[in-house]
Enzyme design. Structure first.
Site, PDB file in Angstrom:
ATOM      1  N   GLU A  44       2.134  63.074 -16.886  1.00  0.00           N
ATOM      2  CA  GLU A  44       0.939  63.297 -16.067  1.00  0.00           C
ATOM      3  C   GLU A  44       1.237  63.240 -14.573  1.00  0.00           C
ATOM      4  OE1 GLU A  44       1.089  61.580 -18.810  1.00  0.00           O
ATOM      5  OE2 GLU A  44      -0.442  62.445 -20.117  1.00  0.00           O
ATOM      6  N   HIS A  58      -8.704  55.988 -25.946  1.00  0.00           N
ATOM      7  CA  HIS A  58      -9.155  57.380 -26.078  1.00  0.00           C
ATOM      8  C   HIS A  58     -10.668  57.460 -25.891  1.00  0.00           C
ATOM      9  CE1 HIS A  58      -5.234  57.740 -28.047  1.00  0.00           C
ATOM     10  NE2 HIS A  58      -5.319  59.042 -27.861  1.00  0.00           N
TER      11      HIS A  58
END
Ligand SMILES: Cc1ncc(C[n+]2csc(CCOP(=O)(O)OP(=O)(O)O)c2C)c(N)n1
Length: 659
Positions: free
Chosen positions: A398, A465
């Protein structure tokens, strides 16, 4: 030290000599000024000039170079006017950051130099992005980026080299191995013989170059640049050199063994080259004296210009305004007015697709976004339409990908980055909050990047998540934060986010993806940022919310027809539509803010504070803030249901209504 002239002409030999002399003489002057208390801090590159000068002179003027804090020779070799450079160091208006950032922390498109941020490593990923833009436009150019050996321990180094290798980007990675990272010697920094050896692990070529030998640096780097232009690819160079002064001047060099210092003193890149050229008859004492006099005069004249400049004056509204690049919002209505009832997820996909047609230079990057279509299938079917050059699967990195997006923007392109889950933005947090967010304020550069953030709970996905982490970003000046609740808003706001040259965090609640439908124009349209939507009008209570909260509020209010509430869907959190909030509260006198995020340090807390400050006289009851429990997001259904604020909202609403 052995020098090989090769086929270099005399003029070039002299050019390299004066090229190194200039940064050395500037530094010597700075050290005097430092002792006189006329400048504040200094990171010395004395002894490393051959690298900066040799690399810069191997590049073409239109090729980007990304230096670090010991690369003054990059700036002087690109002939930056010294008065501006000195003004930059003094925090003056005519510097490159108008007093907003210090030392070498700036970039300039005019000279194709992209300066560092203090965090060192992100620089490497930015070079990937610049090179990617060149590659996509089929321009045969090299991008050169520097790092110290200390910063090679950062994950950014690994990520950037890996991305460059997987995508075969024309980047020249230049490690200046100068023995110490602050006080840490190389043996405590890494555990292999040469840093150049790491290249093999990434599948790229590498070279080791004597960084104190200007002819070796220039000849070899020049050759490598030509090779990269001929056949674009990344190459890693490890320059062996030494840091002759402290990390910065105040910190000294006590920890460096004297023997080592003596040894490297004998390898000074300028003194050695000078005596070689004298011996060869290329240089004369007279030439040296006259060059030194000329440089000295240039330094003194320009220093005076910088010293004569007044301290920067503060204009608060200018400071605030320049956090963002000016953006003239263009309101585009759907032309056909043809509507289609689609899901939230489809609306986002449509907006993205239509924006891809609108901008040929828009690049999508993310994990599994290409053939697989992304884990939420937003980009499904994009590869046949736009190709894999524009819809790019990324490795799991990322930080490098956000930095790459920054590089694409610097080199004139647009980027949309899909975080697989908003939770994983933490792995790219540094470049988002420190690079993208600050770049316009610092040196007037845009960060034309949208980061898509599939977020939110209620789907039994556990602590990693399910987060809705918008408050990590609303806190940081320079970012825009969008959080739609309906398909119509999602498409229009995503289109605006892509048009806007500022960095936008675009939150997409994954619980809404397939559960919420709505009528959406089939063709392209935009919606403005900073405009909340008054979904329902009432007189007794203001319910301010966004994202999934909007749907919870509507569902619960449907149960109580006697409560006539204003329901405000914020739609964007930064900018925040305070006007709509205040107007509603002034009308109803009662405010309940509902959000999915936990409360402490959140949007709800800020709205509550703002209303207190601006509407206190209108309030008939204490403000209520309803958010999730102050815990991580739990996995089990019963725990998560208790964590989320929906039920607490219902009781708080009734309480406030009856107050
Ligand atoms: C992420 C981060 N951690 C720590 C620092 C503090 N710091 C600044 S420079 C530096 C040493 C860097 O060493 P190296 O990369 O070898 O470059 P050099 O200074 O030797 O040229 C450190 C620890 C920082 N700026 N950023």
């Amino acid at each position: 030290m052995r020098y090989h002239i090769g086929d270099l002409e005399e003029q070039k030999l002299l050019d390299l000599y004066t090229g190194m002399l200039k940064p050395r003489m500037i530094e010597e002057k700075m050290l005097i000024l430092l002792r006189q208390g006329k400048i504040s801090k200094w990171f010395s590159g004395i002894g490393q000039e051959a690298i900066s000068v040799g690399v810069t002179k191997s590049l073409k003027e239109n090729e980007y170079i990304l230096p670090m804090h010991r690369n003054l020779g990059v700036f002087t070799s690109r002939n930056i006017p010294l008065n501006r450079l000195f003004a930059q160091w003094q925090g003056k208006q005519s510097g490159f950051t108008q007093g907003r950032d210090r030392s070498f922390h700036f970039g300039t498109q005019e000279y194709k130099i992209i300066g560092m941020i203090s965090h060192l490593g992100p620089q490497l990923g930015v070079a990937d992005g610049i090179a990617l833009a060149d590659m996509l436009r089929r321009k045969r150019r090299v991008t050169a980026v520097f790092t110290g050996e200390g910063a090679t321990s950062e994950g950014d180094f690994h990520e950037a080299l890996n991305v460059a290798s997987v995508w075969n980007l024309p980047v020249l990675f230049c490690i200046e191995n100068n023995g110490y990272g602050l006080s840490t010697p190389t043996r405590e920094q890494y555990n292999c013989e040469h840093l150049a050896d790491k290249a093999k692990g990434y599948g790229i070529e590498s070279r080791i170059i004597d960084g104190n030998n200007i002819l070796e640096v220039y000849a070899k780097v020049d050759e490598l640049c030509k090779a990269i232009r001929r056949r674009p690819r990344p190459i890693l160079i490890e320059f062996k050199t030494f840091r002759m002064r402290g990390h910065e001047e105040a910190s000294g060099t006590k920890y460096v063994p004297e023997k080592l210092m003596k040894e490297w003193e004998g390898k000074d890149p300028i003194a050695n080259y000078e005596s070689f050229l004298l011996k060869e008859g290329v240089l004369t004492e007279e030439f040296i004296a006259s060059v030194k006099e000329k440089i000295s005069e240039e330094i003194n004249t320009n220093l005076q210009l910088a010293f004569d400049e007044p301290e920067v004056s503060c204009n608060e509204s200018k400071e605030l305004k320049e956090v963002y690049k000016h953006f003239d919002y263009e309101h585009i209505e759907s032309e056909s007015n043809k509507l289609e009832n689609i899901r939230f997820v489809d609306a986002i996909s449509q907006g993205l697709e239509q924006s891809m047609y609108r901008y040929n230079d828009l690049i999508i990057m993310g994990q599994d976004v290409a053939d697989y279509g992304g884990v939420f299938k937003i980009t499904e079917g994009f590869v046949p339409k736009f190709g894999k050059r524009r819809v790019r699967n990324t490795p799991i990195c990322e930080s490098a990908i956000v930095a790459t997006a920054m590089g694409l923007s610097i080199n004139g392109m647009k980027a949309v980055v899909e975080m697989q889950f908003a939770d994983f933005a933490s792995s790219g947090f540094n470049p988002i909050v420190n690079y993208l967010a600050k770049v316009h304020y610092r040196w007037n550069e845009k960060a034309d990047v949208v980061i898509r953030m599939p977020c939110g709970g209620g789907v039994g996905a556990g602590p990693f998540h399910s987060q809705t982490n918008e408050a990590w970003f609303t806190k940081t000046p320079g970012l825009k934060v969008v959080y739609p609740a309906f398909p119509f808003d999602a498409k229009g706001l995503l289109n605006t986010a892509i048009n806007d040259p500022n960095p936008v965090l675009f939150f997409e609640h994954k619980g809404l993806y397939r559960s919420i439908r709505g009528d959406v124009p089939t063709d392209y349209y935009t919606l403005p940022f900073g405009k909340a939507n008054l979904l329902r009008e009432g007189k007794s209570i203001s319910v301010i919310t966004y994202g999934a909260g909007v749907h919870w509020a509507l569902e619960i209010l449907d149960k109580y027809s006697e409560i006539d509430a204003d329901v405000v869907d914020l739609r964007t959190l930064q900018p925040l539509d305070t006007e709509t909030i205040f107007n509603s509260v002034k009308k109803t006198g009662k405010l309940i803010v509902l959000q999915e995020d936990t409360l402490f340090g959140s949007i709800a807390s800020d709205i509550s504070a703002l209303v207190m400050e601006n509407c206190f006289e209108y309030l008939d009851a204490p403000i209520k803030r309803i958010g999730s429990l102050e815990t991580p997001v739990p996995f089990a259904k019963s725990l998560e249901a208790n964590f989320l604020p929906k039920n607490r909202f219902e009781s708080a609403l009734l309480e406030l209504y009856q107050y």
